[in-house]
Design a protein around this motif. Structure first.
Motif, mmCIF file in Angstrom:
data_model
loop_
_atom_site.group_PDB
_atom_site.id
_atom_site.type_symbol
_atom_site.label_atom_id
_atom_site.label_comp_id
_atom_site.label_asym_id
_atom_site.label_seq_id
_atom_site.Cartn_x
_atom_site.Cartn_y
_atom_site.Cartn_z
ATOM 1 N N SER A 1 0.848 -1.189 0.000
ATOM 2 C CA SER A 1 0.000 0.000 0.000
ATOM 3 C C SER A 1 0.877 1.230 0.000
ATOM 4 O O SER A 1 2.057 1.171 0.353
ATOM 5 C CB SER A 1 -0.916 0.020 1.235
ATOM 6 N N ALA A 2 0.262 2.341 -0.399
ATOM 7 C CA ALA A 2 1.031 3.588 -0.446
ATOM 8 C C ALA A 2 1.529 3.985 0.932
ATOM 9 O O ALA A 2 2.615 4.525 1.099
ATOM 10 C CB ALA A 2 0.166 4.703 -1.037
ATOM 11 N N ASN A 3 0.751 3.694 1.967
ATOM 12 C CA ASN A 3 1.141 4.093 3.316
ATOM 13 C C ASN A 3 2.294 3.268 3.851
ATOM 14 O O ASN A 3 2.928 3.655 4.833
ATOM 15 C CB ASN A 3 -0.046 4.000 4.279
ATOM 16 N N ALA A 4 2.558 2.122 3.268
ATOM 17 C CA ALA A 4 3.679 1.298 3.700
ATOM 18 C C ALA A 4 4.972 1.685 2.995
ATOM 19 O O ALA A 4 6.031 1.189 3.340
ATOM 20 C CB ALA A 4 3.368 -0.176 3.468
ATOM 21 N N ALA A 5 4.866 2.538 1.981
ATOM 22 C CA ALA A 5 6.046 2.963 1.238
ATOM 23 C C ALA A 5 6.736 4.116 1.959
ATOM 24 O O ALA A 5 6.089 4.962 2.557
ATOM 25 C CB ALA A 5 5.645 3.401 -0.173
ATOM 26 N N ARG A 6 8.045 4.111 1.895
ATOM 27 C CA ARG A 6 8.800 5.200 2.498
ATOM 28 C C ARG A 6 8.891 6.366 1.520
ATOM 29 O O ARG A 6 9.170 6.184 0.351
ATOM 30 C CB ARG A 6 10.199 4.735 2.902
ATOM 31 N N ARG A 7 8.645 7.554 2.065
ATOM 32 C CA ARG A 7 8.780 8.790 1.303
ATOM 33 C C ARG A 7 9.588 9.791 2.111
ATOM 34 O O ARG A 7 9.768 9.627 3.315
ATOM 35 C CB ARG A 7 7.400 9.371 0.977
ATOM 36 N N HIS A 8 10.039 10.813 1.444
ATOM 37 C CA HIS A 8 10.857 11.816 2.134
ATOM 38 C C HIS A 8 9.954 12.872 2.779
ATOM 39 O O HIS A 8 9.053 13.411 2.135
ATOM 40 C CB HIS A 8 11.817 12.508 1.163
ATOM 41 N N ALA B 1 0.667 14.806 8.475
ATOM 42 C CA ALA B 1 -0.490 14.142 7.873
ATOM 43 C C ALA B 1 -0.824 14.746 6.514
ATOM 44 O O ALA B 1 -1.131 14.032 5.547
ATOM 45 C CB ALA B 1 -1.688 14.235 8.813
ATOM 46 N N SER B 2 -0.748 16.081 6.432
ATOM 47 C CA SER B 2 -1.039 16.748 5.166
ATOM 48 C C SER B 2 -0.035 16.337 4.100
ATOM 49 O O SER B 2 -0.396 16.050 2.956
ATOM 50 C CB SER B 2 -1.016 18.260 5.363
ATOM 51 N N SER B 3 1.258 16.276 4.467
ATOM 52 C CA SER B 3 2.292 15.881 3.505
ATOM 53 C C SER B 3 2.140 14.424 3.091
ATOM 54 O O SER B 3 2.422 14.053 1.947
ATOM 55 C CB SER B 3 3.681 16.098 4.110
ATOM 56 N N ALA B 4 1.671 13.583 4.033
ATOM 57 C CA ALA B 4 1.534 12.152 3.739
ATOM 58 C C ALA B 4 0.241 11.831 3.010
ATOM 59 O O ALA B 4 0.050 10.700 2.533
ATOM 60 C CB ALA B 4 1.603 11.352 5.040
ATOM 61 N N GLY B 5 -0.685 12.786 2.941
ATOM 62 C CA GLY B 5 -1.953 12.546 2.257
ATOM 63 C C GLY B 5 -2.934 11.737 3.076
ATOM 64 O O GLY B 5 -3.778 11.013 2.523
ATOM 65 N N VAL B 6 -2.822 11.826 4.409
ATOM 66 C CA VAL B 6 -3.745 11.109 5.283
ATOM 67 C C VAL B 6 -4.419 12.119 6.203
ATOM 68 O O VAL B 6 -4.059 13.291 6.252
ATOM 69 C CB VAL B 6 -3.008 10.037 6.129
ATOM 70 N N THR B 7 -5.433 11.622 6.938
ATOM 71 C CA THR B 7 -6.165 12.469 7.875
ATOM 72 C C THR B 7 -5.777 12.090 9.298
ATOM 73 O O THR B 7 -5.704 10.903 9.636
ATOM 74 C CB THR B 7 -7.681 12.292 7.693
ATOM 75 N N MET B 8 -5.528 13.080 10.123
ATOM 76 C CA MET B 8 -5.216 12.841 11.523
ATOM 77 C C MET B 8 -6.313 13.461 12.380
ATOM 78 O O MET B 8 -6.598 14.661 12.269
ATOM 79 C CB MET B 8 -3.856 13.445 11.877
ATOM 80 N N GLN B 9 -6.947 12.643 13.210
ATOM 81 C CA GLN B 9 -7.964 13.121 14.133
ATOM 82 C C GLN B 9 -7.372 13.096 15.533
ATOM 83 O O GLN B 9 -6.815 12.080 15.957
ATOM 84 C CB GLN B 9 -9.216 12.233 14.059
ATOM 85 N N MET B 10 -7.480 14.239 16.242
ATOM 86 C CA MET B 10 -6.878 14.291 17.571
ATOM 87 C C MET B 10 -7.689 15.193 18.488
ATOM 88 O O MET B 10 -8.352 16.131 18.043
ATOM 89 C CB MET B 10 -5.434 14.790 17.488
ATOM 90 N N SER C 1 -9.166 3.681 9.765
ATOM 91 C CA SER C 1 -9.708 3.295 8.461
ATOM 92 C C SER C 1 -8.703 3.733 7.419
ATOM 93 O O SER C 1 -7.659 4.313 7.740
ATOM 94 C CB SER C 1 -11.076 3.951 8.221
ATOM 95 N N ALA C 2 -9.009 3.467 6.154
ATOM 96 C CA ALA C 2 -8.065 3.802 5.094
ATOM 97 C C ALA C 2 -7.713 5.284 5.131
ATOM 98 O O ALA C 2 -8.604 6.140 5.066
ATOM 99 C CB ALA C 2 -8.654 3.422 3.739
ATOM 100 N N ASN C 3 -6.421 5.553 5.261
ATOM 101 C CA ASN C 3 -5.894 6.919 5.216
ATOM 102 C C ASN C 3 -6.411 7.808 6.351
ATOM 103 O O ASN C 3 -6.356 9.028 6.237
ATOM 104 C CB ASN C 3 -6.206 7.588 3.870
ATOM 105 N N THR C 4 -6.908 7.231 7.419
ATOM 106 C CA THR C 4 -7.373 8.013 8.567
ATOM 107 C C THR C 4 -6.718 7.475 9.838
ATOM 108 O O THR C 4 -6.783 6.268 10.113
ATOM 109 C CB THR C 4 -8.900 7.953 8.707
ATOM 110 N N TYR C 5 -6.102 8.376 10.583
ATOM 111 C CA TYR C 5 -5.422 8.006 11.810
ATOM 112 C C TYR C 5 -6.040 8.774 12.975
ATOM 113 O O TYR C 5 -6.458 9.921 12.826
ATOM 114 C CB TYR C 5 -3.925 8.315 11.730
#
Length: 845
Positions: free
Chosen positions: A57-64, A80-89, A127-131
């Motif tokens: 999956s894209a989230n398992a890939a390493r990026r800079h 989270a914004s750079s990784a393309g995911v959502t962070m709820q806190m 869920s997918a792309n949500t942390y």
């Protein structure tokens, strides 16, 4: 103008011209320095290979990722914004917490884990792309995944990225707001910036702003460190603008209502060299000095300082700060100082009181408001400054013997200086979202100075120091300044291009009143070799010149920092509307001159960042400054205009304690006032001044416990256009207070052995080359080399019961060299400061 077209059209020809004009030895030295930098640059980090495209999956890939340290909630959102995911806190989980910096290649899970560190929190993929941020140990990538060990990750060794408004660990700063008004790396700012950190100020025993810049190339303290009233400086040949926390300080109509800023209340001092009107509006082309105040902190600060030293100096200082509540929503800082001291000069002393409280309210990670205030009062019997002496007996000693350093030329019962100043303001910042941030900085301040002095004049053409005439005069000045700076900053990415856009509108309004008395001659001559002071019995002489001046400036600016791969382009423009009204009242006339000026200024800079920390750059910048006065035909003067071409290279590997800057520049100021050839009692604006120079400055941690500061400056100054005044024509002359050569070095060592743990020492040398005290190049000051030294001991290193107790001894001009720091005229010469030794004891808890 035709002359303007003859100037180089790019930074490269300017640099080449400078190298040709420098001595051959200097040419070789610069080439050697460039070669040394290239050879010394180690390869810091290899770029990790990207994960195979067949990853699950894209989230398992390493990026800079490159996420700066800061408030934890802010860092998590940016990641989270750079990784393309959502962070709820829940905001309560991250309040008062800070994150490490993150710079390298990571999976999403690894990145969250590295940012959270040991915060006791974990990012769970719901869920997918949500942390979701939850309490507990750091979790593995999936919510339902079994516990597992994360692969080793590489976090930037500097646990927190440096705050450009905060303290610096050591002598080497990495970031600044002065050059761009944004949080920007120094090596990615295409203009020379010198930063003097708090640790350097303490290690060198700095007691004034002028003293703090002794080891900075291109900066000259015009009268040494002898004036208790003002810090007289030039930067690249011009009097710099003075700023406190990025906002202009009062100056007055004649410059006598300048505030004197106490260095104990500062976190750092920054010198931006070259025209800076893009962000700051009107100013000289040499640059500016920005002083950054100590601010509230959530880390506890408790320190008291006692000092005793030369000339019966006694000082008590206090620095307190920390949280006002458990969460750190409210934090404070209280800095205070009181001092009583005599000086090297007979009958001159100082009494000073300073206090600076501040309070920060941070209701959430996105918003903070800091209230800042300060009050200072100085009283100096004897006039506050070094005595003004004749050239005979100081600069010239072949016919008349040298006068002692302590010689006092005034009247002990009349000479007096007082200054009272206060400032009140705030800094507000709110992050609207991941892209946009708004700021407003506002301050109001008043400075009131009052000077009474008895000074010398020559009774004969020989100007014999044994028989000098004297006169009494007074010149009080008061200034009020309101200034506000409104900013909107956006950080966003378009494809491969990352941009930091800053738009702002600032406004300042200064009101000043200056009174200069008539000159009242004293009836008896004074023998400076054996002075007998007949008290001046007269009252303060009546006012002969009264000046009221109002200065208003409104400016709008736009700056864009564009980053594409390793290239960074910094560009921007600004337009200013400046109104100046000056009313002058004398016994002969009552005049009122109103000037309305407008000017466009800007900057264009380009740099390239290599992996090894080397960053070559080139820039072009402009400035303007309203010129007060009128021509013979009563036409108001046009603003002076400055422009600079600069090219150089900066070297600062990521995570290192090294900063080396080599720069070459050509700077020109036009519309300079010069005598009117029709009537030399008036002026015309046909003058021009040109500066060419090379500056090399390095701050390096050579090894653990061993730090080096070294610098060299070569300056070729020239008045390229001027009309004669009588028999004097300054065309072709060098500019006053600009030595061709400057050099300095400071070596600091902290003993590493256990037996001598806590012991440290430093030694420094600084050379100021020969220069002139006037543009006519009549008064020539020889060069001088001075030595400084320091020794310190931290008692807590060997005895835990004495933790927090430190002592240091600092000596300036260690060999007590007597020299002339400035000589402006036949009766306008000043000795430099002699040896000063201070013992400072600090206790922190």
């Amino acid at each position: 103008m035709q002359q303007a077209r003859q100037q180089p059209s790019s930074a490269a020809p300017a640099a080449a011209s400078i190298l040709r004009s420098a001595p051959k030895a200097m040419h070789c030295a610069v080439r050697g320095a460039l070669l040394s930098l290239a050879l010394a640059a180690p390869l810091q980090h290899a770029i990790a290979a990207e994960t195979n495209a067949t990853a699950a999956s894209a989230n398992a890939a390493r990026r800079h990722f490159d996420i700066s340290a800061g408030p934890l909630g802010d860092a998590l959102s940016r990641f989270a914004s750079s990784a393309g995911v959502t962070m709820q806190m829940d905001a309560r989980l991250v309040e008062g917490r800070r994150s490490n910096a993150l710079n390298g290649n990571y999976t999403v899970a690894e990145g969250f884990a590295a940012l959270l560190g040991n915060a006791g929190l974990r990012a769970v993929e719901s869920s997918a792309n949500t942390y979701v941020l939850q309490p507990g140990a750091t979790a593995a990538p999936g919510a339902n995944a079994a516990p597992q060990s994360l692969p080793a990750v590489s976090v930037n060794a500097a646990a927190e990225r440096e705050n450009p408004l905060g303290p610096v660990a050591g002598y080497v700063a990495t970031r600044s707001r002065t050059g761009t008004k944004t949080d920007t790396s120094l090596k990615e700012t295409p203009q020379t910036i010198s930063v003097i950190t708090r640790e350097q100020l303490d290690a060198q025993g700095v007691e004034s702003i002028a003293e703090s810049l002794r080891y900075t190339p291109g900066v000259v303290t015009q009268y040494g460190n002898t004036d208790l009233r003002y810090d007289w400086l030039t930067v690249r040949g011009f009097v710099p603008g003075r700023y406190l926390d990025g906002m202009r300080l009062p100056f007055g109509s004649r410059g006598y209502s300048q505030p004197r800023i106490e260095p104990f209340g500062l976190e750092r001092i920054e010198v931006l060299k070259g025209p800076s009107s893009l962000l700051y509006g009107q100013g000289t082309p040499g640059g500016l000095v920005n002083m950054v105040s100590k601010r509230p902190t959530t880390d506890a600060v408790h320190e008291v300082e006692l000092q005793y030293g030369s000339h019966n100096r006694k000082q008590l200082a206090l620095d307190l700060g920390g949280k006002l509540d458990e969460t750190g929503e409210l934090s404070y800082r209280l800095v205070g100082l009181t001092r009583r001291s005599d000086t090297a000069y007979n009958y001159v002393n100082e009494e000073k009181t300073y206090i600076a409280p501040s309070l920060t309210w941070r209701p959430n990670a996105d918003t903070h408001l800091t209230l800042m205030a300060q009050y200072q009062k100085i009283s100096s019997q004897g006039g506050g400054g070094a005595p003004v002496l004749p050239a005979n007996g100081t600069l010239y000693t072949s016919v008349f013997k040298a006068l002692p350093l302590e010689t006092f030329a005034g009247d002990p019962n009349f000479d007096h200086y007082s200054n009272e100043q206060y400032f009140l303001g705030y800094e507000f910042e709110h992050r609207l979202n991941d892209t946009w941030t708004v700021r407003q900085n506002l301050r109001y301040g008043e400075t009131m100075s009052d000077t009474k002095r008895v000074q010398l004049f020559c009774l004969t053409t020989a100007c014999n120091p044994a028989s000098m005439g004297r006169y009494a005069w007074a010149f009080p000045e008061k200034s009020k300044l309101f200034t506000v700076d409104n900013q909107v900053q956006g950080i966003f990415t378009t494809g491969a291009v990352k941009q930091t856009v800053l738009a702002g509108v600032d406004y300042s309004s200064e009101r000043s009143v200056y009174d200069e008395s008539s000159l009242s001659p004293l009836p008896t001559a004074l023998n400076l070799y054996a002075p007998v002071y007949v008290p001046y019995s007269g009252a303060i002489p009546p006012v002969a010149t009264h000046i009221e001046q109002n200065r208003d400036q409104l400016g709008a600016y736009l700056q864009d920092q564009i980053k594409l791969d390793r290239w960074t382009l910094v560009t921007g423009g600004r337009y200013d509307w400046a109104d100046t009204t000056t009313r002058t009242v004398t016994s002969a006339a009552n005049t009122r001159v109103k000037q309305s000026d407008g000017a466009f200024t800007g900057r264009l800079g380009l740099l390239y960042s290599f992996d090894n920390g080397i960053t070559p750059y080139a820039s072009y910048s402009t400035s303007f400054q309203p010129a007060v006065g009128t021509s013979r035909t009563l036409q108001p003067f046009q603003p002076t205009k400055g422009k600079q071409y600069e090219a150089g290279v900066k070297y600062q590997p990521d995570g290192s304690n090294t900063m080396i800057t080599l720069s070459a520049y050509q700077l020109t100021q036009q519309n300079v006032s010069t005598p009117d050839p029709v009537n030399t009692n008036f002026s015309v604006q046909t003058g021009e001044v040109r500066m060419r120079g090379i500056e090399l400055e390095g701050k390096v941690k050579l090894q653990k416990g061993l730090d080096l500061i070294a610098s060299y400056g070569y300056t070729d100054s020239k008045i390229t256009k001027a009309n004669p005044s009588g028999t004097v024509n300054t065309t072709g002359n060098r500019l006053a207070f600009v030595p061709r050569n400057q050099a300095s070095a400071w070596l600091d060592y902290t003993v590493q052995s256990e037996a001598l743990a806590g012991l440290g020492m430093g030694v420094g040398a600084r050379h100021i080359g020969e220069n002139y005290g006037d543009n006519a190049n009549v008064y020539h000051m020889p060069g001088v080399t001075l030595f400084d030294a320091a020794i310190r001991f931290d008692f807590g290193k060997n005895n835990p019961q004495l933790k927090g107790l430190r002592a240091s001894i600092n000596a300036a001009n260690l060999l007590n060299k007597t020299y002339v720091a400035a000589c402006l005229s036949a009766t306008g010469c000043y000795y430099g400061d002699g040896r000063n030794v201070y013992l400072t004891v600090k206790y922190g808890w």
